[in-house]
Write a protein that holds these residues in place. Sequence first.
Motif, PDB file in Angstrom:
ATOM      1  N   SER A 301      -8.882 -12.838  -3.304  1.00 35.81           N
ATOM      2  CA  SER A 301      -8.065 -12.785  -2.459  1.00 35.81           C
ATOM      3  C   SER A 301      -6.939 -12.230  -2.870  1.00 35.81           C
ATOM      4  CB  SER A 301      -7.728 -14.716  -2.063  1.00 35.81           C
ATOM      5  OG  SER A 301      -6.868 -15.434  -2.969  1.00 35.81           O
ATOM      6  N   ALA A 302      -6.632 -11.686  -3.614  1.00 32.01           N
ATOM      7  CA  ALA A 302      -5.502 -11.051  -4.210  1.00 32.01           C
ATOM      8  C   ALA A 302      -6.087  -9.920  -2.741  1.00 32.01           C
ATOM      9  CB  ALA A 302      -5.704  -9.994  -5.706  1.00 32.01           C
ATOM     10  N   ALA A 303      -4.420  -9.933  -2.281  1.00 33.89           N
ATOM     11  CA  ALA A 303      -3.745  -7.920  -1.836  1.00 33.89           C
ATOM     12  C   ALA A 303      -3.490  -6.758  -2.575  1.00 33.89           C
ATOM     13  CB  ALA A 303      -3.097  -8.423  -0.602  1.00 33.89           C
ATOM     14  N   VAL A 304      -4.905  -6.171  -3.138  1.00 35.21           N
ATOM     15  CA  VAL A 304      -4.674  -5.646  -4.309  1.00 35.21           C
ATOM     16  C   VAL A 304      -4.643  -4.390  -3.732  1.00 35.21           C
ATOM     17  CG1 VAL A 304      -5.826  -3.891  -6.062  1.00 35.21           C
ATOM     18  CG2 VAL A 304      -6.653  -6.347  -5.177  1.00 35.21           C
ATOM     19  N   ALA A 305      -3.016  -3.256  -3.702  1.00 36.18           N
ATOM     20  CA  ALA A 305      -2.247  -2.004  -3.621  1.00 36.18           C
ATOM     21  C   ALA A 305      -4.304  -1.037  -3.501  1.00 36.18           C
ATOM     22  CB  ALA A 305      -1.189  -1.636  -4.120  1.00 36.18           C
ATOM     23  N   LEU A 331      -0.062   9.998  -4.730  1.00 39.33           N
ATOM     24  CA  LEU A 331      -1.098   8.951  -4.533  1.00 39.33           C
ATOM     25  C   LEU A 331      -2.299   8.944  -5.404  1.00 39.33           C
ATOM     26  CD1 LEU A 331       0.399   6.550  -1.490  1.00 39.33           C
ATOM     27  CD2 LEU A 331       1.393   6.639  -3.616  1.00 39.33           C
ATOM     28  N   VAL A 332      -2.722   7.532  -6.080  1.00 40.81           N
ATOM     29  CA  VAL A 332      -4.311   8.281  -6.387  1.00 40.81           C
ATOM     30  C   VAL A 332      -4.787   6.526  -6.218  1.00 40.81           C
ATOM     31  CG1 VAL A 332      -4.324   9.672  -7.966  1.00 40.81           C
ATOM     32  CG2 VAL A 332      -3.208   7.588  -8.811  1.00 40.81           C
ATOM     33  N   GLU A 333      -5.637   6.340  -6.200  1.00 42.87           N
ATOM     34  CA  GLU A 333      -6.651   5.492  -5.777  1.00 42.87           C
ATOM     35  C   GLU A 333      -6.339   4.167  -7.055  1.00 42.87           C
ATOM     36  OE1 GLU A 333     -10.795   4.405  -3.591  1.00 42.87           O
ATOM     37  OE2 GLU A 333      -9.973   6.333  -3.643  1.00 42.87           O
ATOM     38  N   ASN A 334      -6.420   2.993  -6.360  1.00 39.82           N
ATOM     39  CA  ASN A 334      -6.306   2.333  -7.647  1.00 39.82           C
ATOM     40  C   ASN A 334      -8.439   1.669  -8.317  1.00 39.82           C
ATOM     41  OD1 ASN A 334      -4.642   1.614  -9.237  1.00 39.82           O
ATOM     42  ND2 ASN A 334      -3.944   0.510  -7.326  1.00 39.82           N
ATOM     43  N   PRO A 335      -8.052   1.370  -9.192  1.00 37.58           N
ATOM     44  CA  PRO A 335     -10.158   0.783  -8.830  1.00 37.58           C
ATOM     45  C   PRO A 335      -9.369  -0.551  -8.107  1.00 37.58           C
ATOM     46  CG  PRO A 335      -8.063  -0.486 -10.854  1.00 37.58           C
ATOM     47  CD  PRO A 335      -8.258   0.628 -10.376  1.00 37.58           C
ATOM     48  N   ASP A 336     -11.058  -0.453  -7.559  1.00 42.89           N
ATOM     49  CA  ASP A 336     -11.200  -1.580  -7.024  1.00 42.89           C
ATOM     50  C   ASP A 336     -12.148  -2.889  -7.559  1.00 42.89           C
ATOM     51  OD1 ASP A 336     -13.009  -3.844  -4.804  1.00 42.89           O
ATOM     52  OD2 ASP A 336     -12.883  -2.025  -3.444  1.00 42.89           O
TER      53      ASP A 336
END
Length: 426
Positions: A301-305, A331-336
């Motif tokens: 349920s986290a709202a991950v950046a 900016l670079v993409e975070n892991p999902d």
Amino acid sequence: MTKTDPTVLIGVTGCIAAYKSCEIVRGLQKAGVRCKVVMTEHAAEFVGPTTFRALTHEPVAMGLFDDPSDPIHHISLAQECDVFLIAPCTANVMAKVAHGIADDLLTTTALAATAPLVLAPAMNVHMYEAAATQANMGVLRERGVRFIEAGEGYLACGDVGRGRLADVEAIVRRTLDVLAEIGCVVAGEESATTEAVRPGGARFEDAGAQGDLAGKRVMVTAGPTVEPIDAVRYISNHSSGKMGYAIARAAAARGAEVTLISGPVALDAPTGVNVVRVQSARDMLAAAREPFAASDIAVFSAAVADLRPAHPADRKLKKGADDDALSSIELVENPDVLATLAAGKRAGQCVVGFAAETNDVLDNARKKLVSKGADVIVANEVGEGRAFGTDDNKAWLVDAQEECELPLMSKDALAEAILDDVLRRL
Ligand code: CTP
């Protein structure tokens, strides 16, 4: 004479508080009471019969002739119940009951019922105080009808005064007390806060440690992540963490061993939950790997950046000297976190994702179900005061076969509904 396995018939009438009837059903079920629902057509404008059907696993009728298998449905409903609770009860339905008007299934059943009748009124303050309503209440009280007084406060119509539906907990407790008065014994999973033996004789099993998730391991991600720009600045979002904390709390109360991986939030750790606090998306992924692998149920349920600054500075960037670095942040993409972990999902493990959407909620949820590899997506609208930071939430449960619309409800109630849904899948 003592009776076990009592049935409460819950009448739902057309009022903004109708969604709270779902929580009343859940509260009574937790105490071990079988619930059936009868509703008016106006109530269905607020909460559909499908919701109550899903919650009670019983047919839910509105019209006198809805059930072709039972031509005298009002009589069977009336005979089957030990208590008839109408919550919320509008001024109109109260007036009909007071005057013996029986022009739909709910009011016909009320006239036919010999079981104790309990009314929890909910209406505008002026309707509540109107001489006609007060007279109707007087007549009903004289006849032995029990009332669960409406509360005072801010009403949905904007007025302030008496007319709010009483608290769900108060309604559940009063209904249980009435069952106890008439000698009904309920043995359910009500939380440890309930007395083991109620006045009047109704007994509860204390199932705090023996809930329906006993022996299960649950992992929950919750809250936002924060992605540093420099030593004092960061990128994040408005997630409060309330939904994930509600799920963790509910799962622990139902007997599960719970690990909550939480981004920075202003919430206390839920009792009995192992909380791992993290900052960034990459921290969250690292912290979630082991609990995920060990879990039977994983709820993301986290709202991950989604993005993070590529080159965070380890000191405070200064206006002037660092204008270049501040005016354009790469900016670079975070892991999902969800997609990465769900790719290694075990057979028998249930993975629940969320979809926070401002538009095309169901379409986007269906896409996320596939792209993330979840078993079910809890889809909700965000933005303009919805979902983030609020205490209630409106959601859809979307899986590969169907989408189930849930009414607006408290996050605590939604947490229970999500866990109920997961249990059916396990
Ligand atoms: N999620 C995750 N890791 C991410 C992004 C999202 O684990 N880096 C999870 C969330 O916890 C949620 C689901 O994926 O269960 C969907 O999150 P949401 O924010 O709705 O969608 P995004 O994947 O961020 O996609 P978009 O921004 O395009 O809506």
